[in-house]
Design an enzyme around this catalytic site. Structure first.
Site, PDB file in Angstrom:
ATOM      1  N   SER A 158       0.854  -1.192   0.000  1.00  0.00           N
ATOM      2  CA  SER A 158       0.000   0.000   0.000  1.00  0.00           C
ATOM      3  C   SER A 158       0.885   1.234   0.000  1.00  0.00           C
ATOM      4  CB  SER A 158      -0.890   0.003   1.248  1.00  0.00           C
ATOM      5  OG  SER A 158      -1.557   1.252   1.346  1.00  0.00           O
ATOM      6  N   SER A 159       0.398   2.309  -0.600  1.00  0.00           N
ATOM      7  CA  SER A 159       1.229   3.529  -0.697  1.00  0.00           C
ATOM      8  C   SER A 159       1.545   4.097   0.683  1.00  0.00           C
ATOM      9  CB  SER A 159       0.509   4.586  -1.540  1.00  0.00           C
ATOM     10  OG  SER A 159      -0.755   4.886  -0.976  1.00  0.00           O
ATOM     11  N   CYS A 160       0.799   3.673   1.705  1.00  0.00           N
ATOM     12  CA  CYS A 160       1.070   4.225   3.039  1.00  0.00           C
ATOM     13  C   CYS A 160       2.350   3.630   3.630  1.00  0.00           C
ATOM     14  CB  CYS A 160      -0.101   3.973   3.971  1.00  0.00           C
ATOM     15  SG  CYS A 160      -0.111   2.313   4.571  1.00  0.00           S
ATOM     16  N   TYR A 187      -0.202  -0.393  10.365  1.00  0.00           N
ATOM     17  CA  TYR A 187      -0.530  -1.011   9.062  1.00  0.00           C
ATOM     18  C   TYR A 187       0.683  -0.945   8.141  1.00  0.00           C
ATOM     19  CZ  TYR A 187      -3.200  -1.095   4.594  1.00  0.00           C
ATOM     20  OH  TYR A 187      -3.695  -1.365   3.333  1.00  0.00           O
ATOM     21  N   LYS A 207       2.924  -3.833   6.315  1.00  0.00           N
ATOM     22  CA  LYS A 207       3.058  -3.869   4.852  1.00  0.00           C
ATOM     23  C   LYS A 207       4.532  -3.949   4.443  1.00  0.00           C
ATOM     24  CE  LYS A 207      -1.089  -3.856   3.271  1.00  0.00           C
ATOM     25  NZ  LYS A 207      -1.539  -5.031   2.505  1.00  0.00           N
ATOM     26  N   HIS A 242     -12.598   4.799   3.333  1.00  0.00           N
ATOM     27  CA  HIS A 242     -11.607   5.752   2.823  1.00  0.00           C
ATOM     28  C   HIS A 242     -12.353   6.976   2.309  1.00  0.00           C
ATOM     29  CE1 HIS A 242      -9.093   2.070   2.696  1.00  0.00           C
ATOM     30  NE2 HIS A 242      -8.125   2.923   2.934  1.00  0.00           N
TER      31      HIS A 242
END
Ligand code: NAP
Ligand code: GFB
Length: 306
Positions: A103-105, A132, A136, A176
């Site tokens: 995920s981009s986070c 999170y 990831k 989201h």
């Protein structure tokens, strides 16, 4: 080709299942009540029985910024445990290909420039979704280490930008931004409300891609798996401010009221735009415009409300 898909009942997973027929792929996608990914033995038994050619790991404890702030233990623990179990069960069974969803986070916070794959773990993470993001990063590295120890096992990770689309979650406590906007504008128009709240000052920037386009990208990658980089951003390459998402959605939905910024709400990263250089070199790009994607998602939401 036989795919063991985790998360098949989720937004990304259901878009993958919907496209599988078009790509003539056979997908087995057990729900958590059939195969609980928190239980290593259950996954091992399922892989033994199903003998997949590739595993796509799209399951997770997933939610928007509010959900991440509320439950950091679950977001770290569940996502790490599920990811570790799926990757190690695949390795134990000798499944040669695995595609893991990041995920981009997972990128460091405070980056203005587009985020490149080599920047993973190069700086402090965004506090609102740190748990999170740690999970990831750890699962993505686990895939890399499995391949480093045994090159026969090609375990790779795609890093999607924020996603939205059919089968998304619209419940405010977990949603989201895009599904939250669609629900709020729909309700405001239906109830004749003249003010809709925007979290934060509206200047944060986000890159959102339609989940159906990500599903297409995943099949594109599977068909060219040996040529796929081991870590690959999947994005649209442009971002908008939070305010711009609200105004585009207002046009699509036909809301013509006002907006109010609630500065007490969390805003997360100022920006997390993915660099899509590797994606372009790999030969894939999304086909749905933001306006068309919001329209399709709104129509899906209306079908759920009907
Ligand atoms: N949504 C986004 O904006 C976004 C952005 C970037 C990356 N991603 C990544 O994309 C992937 C899918 O996200 P999503 O939005 O599709 O998630 P989602 O809609 O919340 O779906 C989550 C899925 O995970 C499964 N799951 C959860 N706990 C499980 C367990 N213990 N055992 C087995 N299955 C379990 C759920 O299955 P059950 O219903 O059967 O429990 C469900 O199918 C995740 O890896 C996420 O990190 C999402
Ligand atoms: C891809 C996901 O990105 C997530 O971060 P993140 O983009 O801030 O997650 P979102 O919840 O999509 O928020 C994106 C931006 O939209 C703003 N926003 C404005 N109005 C709303 C609203 O009504 N609801 C919501 N939810 N946001 C809203 C929010 O403050 C934030 O700056 C991570 O927490 C997840 O772990 C995951 O990685």
């Amino acid at each position: 080709m036989k795919i063991f898909l985790t998360g098949g009942s989720g937004m990304v997973g259901r878009n993958i299942v919907s496209l599988a027929k078009k790509f003539e792929m056979d997908v087995v996608a057990p729900r958590s009540k059939e195969v609980d990914l928190l239980d290593f033995e259950q996954i091992c038994h399922f892989i033994e029985r199903s003998k997949p050619d590739i595993i796509i790991h799209a399951a997770g404890r997933v939610g928007g910024i509010q959900a991440n702030i509320s439950s950091p233990v679950q977001f770290l623990s569940d996502n790490w445990t599920m990811g570790q179990n799926v990757v190690l069960a695949g390795r134990k069974a000798g499944v040669q290909r695995l595609l893991n969803l990041g995920s981009s986070c997972m990128y460091p916070r405070g980056q203005e420039e587009p985020l490149r794959e080599e920047q993973v773990l190069s700086g402090a993470l965004e506090p609102t979704n740190e748990g999170y993001a740690i999970a990831k990063c750890a699962v993505a590295r686990l895939c890399e280490y499995v391949t480093r120890e045994d090159p026969q096992l090609q375990y790779k990770t795609v890093i999607p930008c924020n996603l939205y689309g059919r089968f998304d979650k619209f419940e405010p406590s977990v949603s989201h931004m895009v599904p939250a906007i669609i629900r709020k504008l729909y309700l405001a128009r239906k109830d004749g409300e003249r003010i809709v709240e925007i979290w934060g000052d509206g200047t944060a920037r986000r890159e959102f891609m339609l989940a159906e386009d990500l599903a297409d990208a995943i099949f594109f990658a599977i068909e060219r798996f040996d040529d796929m980089p081991s870590l690959l951003n999947m994005g649209v390459g442009t971002d908008y401010t939070v305010d711009e998402y609200y105004s585009i959605a207002a046009e699509v939905i036909g809301y013509n009221g006002e907006f109010r910024h609630d500065l007490s709400k969390p805003v997360g990263m100022k920006r997390k735009l993915l660099d899509v250089t590797r994606q372009k070199a790999f030969g894939w790009g999304p086909r749905t415009s933001l306006r068309d994607g919001i329209r399709a998602t709104y129509e899906y939401y209306l079908s759920m409300e009907a």
